[in-house]
Scaffold this active site. Structure first.
Site, mmCIF file in Angstrom:
data_model
loop_
_atom_site.group_PDB
_atom_site.id
_atom_site.type_symbol
_atom_site.label_atom_id
_atom_site.label_comp_id
_atom_site.label_asym_id
_atom_site.label_seq_id
_atom_site.Cartn_x
_atom_site.Cartn_y
_atom_site.Cartn_z
ATOM 1 N N PHE A 143 0.833 -1.171 0.047
ATOM 2 C CA PHE A 143 -0.032 -0.057 -0.025
ATOM 3 C C PHE A 143 0.717 1.304 0.034
ATOM 4 C CE2 PHE A 143 -2.732 3.005 2.123
ATOM 5 C CZ PHE A 143 -4.171 2.499 1.418
ATOM 6 N N ASP A 220 1.439 -5.134 8.589
ATOM 7 C CA ASP A 220 0.354 -4.476 8.217
ATOM 8 C C ASP A 220 -0.930 -5.336 8.029
ATOM 9 O OD1 ASP A 220 -1.580 -2.947 7.164
ATOM 10 O OD2 ASP A 220 -0.323 -1.218 6.444
ATOM 11 N N TYR A 245 -11.544 0.764 10.370
ATOM 12 C CA TYR A 245 -12.538 1.337 9.379
ATOM 13 C C TYR A 245 -12.800 0.437 8.673
ATOM 14 C CZ TYR A 245 -8.841 3.594 7.040
ATOM 15 O OH TYR A 245 -7.661 3.774 6.390
ATOM 16 N N LYS A 246 -12.053 -0.805 8.241
ATOM 17 C CA LYS A 246 -12.430 -1.952 7.313
ATOM 18 C C LYS A 246 -13.180 -2.825 7.675
ATOM 19 C CE LYS A 246 -8.453 -0.253 4.778
ATOM 20 N NZ LYS A 246 -7.034 -0.140 4.429
ATOM 21 N N ARG A 394 -12.377 -4.196 -7.259
ATOM 22 C CA ARG A 394 -12.113 -5.221 -6.033
ATOM 23 C C ARG A 394 -13.405 -5.390 -5.597
ATOM 24 N NH1 ARG A 394 -8.270 -2.667 -1.753
ATOM 25 N NH2 ARG A 394 -10.198 -1.393 -1.309
#
Ligand SMILES: *Cc1c(COP(=O)(O)O)cnc(C)c1O
Length: 423
Positions: A143, A220, A245-246, A394
């Site tokens: 990322f 991560d 928040y995912k 995705r």
């Protein structure tokens, strides 16, 4: 030309799987979104639980409005550590006192990367450090924030980046890591689940390879926390960070979490040594002494309001069991791959994720040159996947809030948009 028998078979299969899904009852636990027929982006922004509006209102009325500043002593001071312990126990395989909720993933990555490099280099920096370890291993597909932070920390600390170039679909392997670590490696920093392909890295084996070389390991967990079970303690992981928040549904900008194993807590010094990381927060003394425990990773006043929503999801994951969540996740991504094979492969769409469910996380990615336009059209129609530059869609299938039927509906919508011709 329009033989729709594959559609019917897929929709039947989805209905059968939903009927047998032991977690199906939880689909109603989330706030309804009128007009949205398939939400396939729960891995970017998880949906709010139904009890969140009242929880937020009660917080304003009571904890904040009525208890006022007394709430700091009564509950808020301990919240970053308490919530960290719950995330650790329910999703990370981490014993208490090693996980804390704070900041953003980016800021926590900075704190831990910099702390690890300083530790490996010794207190006087790269040139004279006793351990003399000056390399940070990272991979090209990670990322952006992870790569940018590694570049910044390396520049700041006089360290050198060693880049891994992994297979874009299957992700980083044990051999990829073994090939670049050496007696110069200070830190290996990787993602557990690749944010694009969904490839799941072999955390225990890669951690062991880093340790065999004498390096520290930082994971991560943004795309695995809350959906892929792990055992940070048993696997000897040194450090980890992740988003809330995912798959933890904490809401936009909810703070991240960091894991730092017990025996590194006295050794590693994070660089943003604000008052909340001090041994005695209220001593207001002349000099800084870091706290012994995991609170040493905090810096300033924690964002209490932003820690409310995630608690409902953590409760729901605890109730469901992380292994049950993972089983449903594998079922959802397997159905998505089947639907891809039947509906999208014939239209020259590429599968950009591993086929083996055990080798991927909670999302799959597909590619086609028209997908930017397809995504624009799907969003307008209430089907919400994630577009990833340059031409990827995705499909994020957050297990507790996504049904098999919704998954098939999403793939059907992609097929329909491609067939009707986008331009
Ligand atoms: C989502 C994500 C981030 C986000 O970091 P923030 O600081 O919360 O913006 C970082 N790393 C990975 C791998 C991610 O998937």
């Amino acid at each position: 030309m329009t033989d729709r028998s594959a559609d019917t078979a897929l929709l039947d299969a989805a209905r059968t799987l939903d009927a047998a899904d032991p977690l199906a009852a939880h689909l109603d636990a989330f706030v309804e979104a009128p007009g949205v027929t398939a939400y396939l982006d729960g891995n970017s922004l998880g949906r709010p639980l139904r009890d969140v509006p009242e929880k937020l209102a009660a917080f304003v009325r009571e904890d904040w409005g009525t208890r006022l500043i007394r709430s700091w002593d009564e509950q808020w001071m301990a919240l970053p550590m308490e919530l960290g312990d719950r995330i650790g126990a329910i999703t990370l395989g981490a014993g208490p006192g090693q996980t804390v909720v704070s900041d953003s993933t980016s800021v926590l990555l900075y704190k831990l990367m910099r702390g690890a490099l300083r530790q490996a280099q010794g207190p006087r920096g790269a040139a004279q450090g006793p351990a003399g370890r000056t390399e940070l291993v990272i991979e090209e597909g990670n990322f952006p924030t992870d790569r940018f932070l590694a570049e910044g920390v390396a520049a700041e600390m006089g360290a050198t980046l060693r880049w891994i170039t992994p297979d874009p679909v299957h992700g980083v392997t044990v051999d990829d890591v073994a090939a670049v670590v050496s007696e110069r490696t200070a830190l290996v920093s990787l993602s557990h689940v690749d944010y694009r392909s969904g490839a799941l890295a072999d955390m225990p084996a890669i951690t062991a390879v880093a340790h065999d070389a004498g390096a520290l390991m930082l994971w991560d967990l943004c795309h695995s926390a809350g959906v892929v079970p792990m055992q940070l303690d048993d696997w000897g992981v040194d450090m980890a960070v992740g988003c809330t928040y995912k798959y933890l549904n904490g809401g936009p900008g909810s703070p991240a979490f960091a894991y730092l194993r017990h025996d590194l807590q006295g050794l590693l010094r994070q660089p943003i040594q604000g008052w909340w990381s001090a041994a005695d927060i209220f001593a207001m003394g002349p000099e800084y002494v870091p706290a012994d425990g995991i609170r040493q990773l905090l810096s300033g006043t924690p964002p209490v309001t932003s820690m409310l929503a995630m608690q409902s999801m953590i409760d729901l994951i605890e109730q469901s069991g992380i292994d049950g969540v993972r089983a449903k996740s594998e079922s959802l991504t397997a159905l998505a791959v089947r639907a891809y094979d039947e509906l999208l492969a014939p239209l020259d769409v590429r599968l950009l994720s591993p086929r083996d469910p055990a080798r991927r996380g909670g999302h799959i990615t597909i590619g086609h040159p028209d997908f930017r336009e397809v995504t624009r059209r799907l969003w307008a129609d209430g089907v919400i996947p994630d577009f990833r530059f340059p031409d990827g869609i995705r499909l994020g299938l957050s297990p507790l809030s996504t049904s098999h039927a919704e998954t098939v509906a999403g793939v059907l919508a992609v097929r329909d948009a491609l067939e009707s011709g986008v331009s």
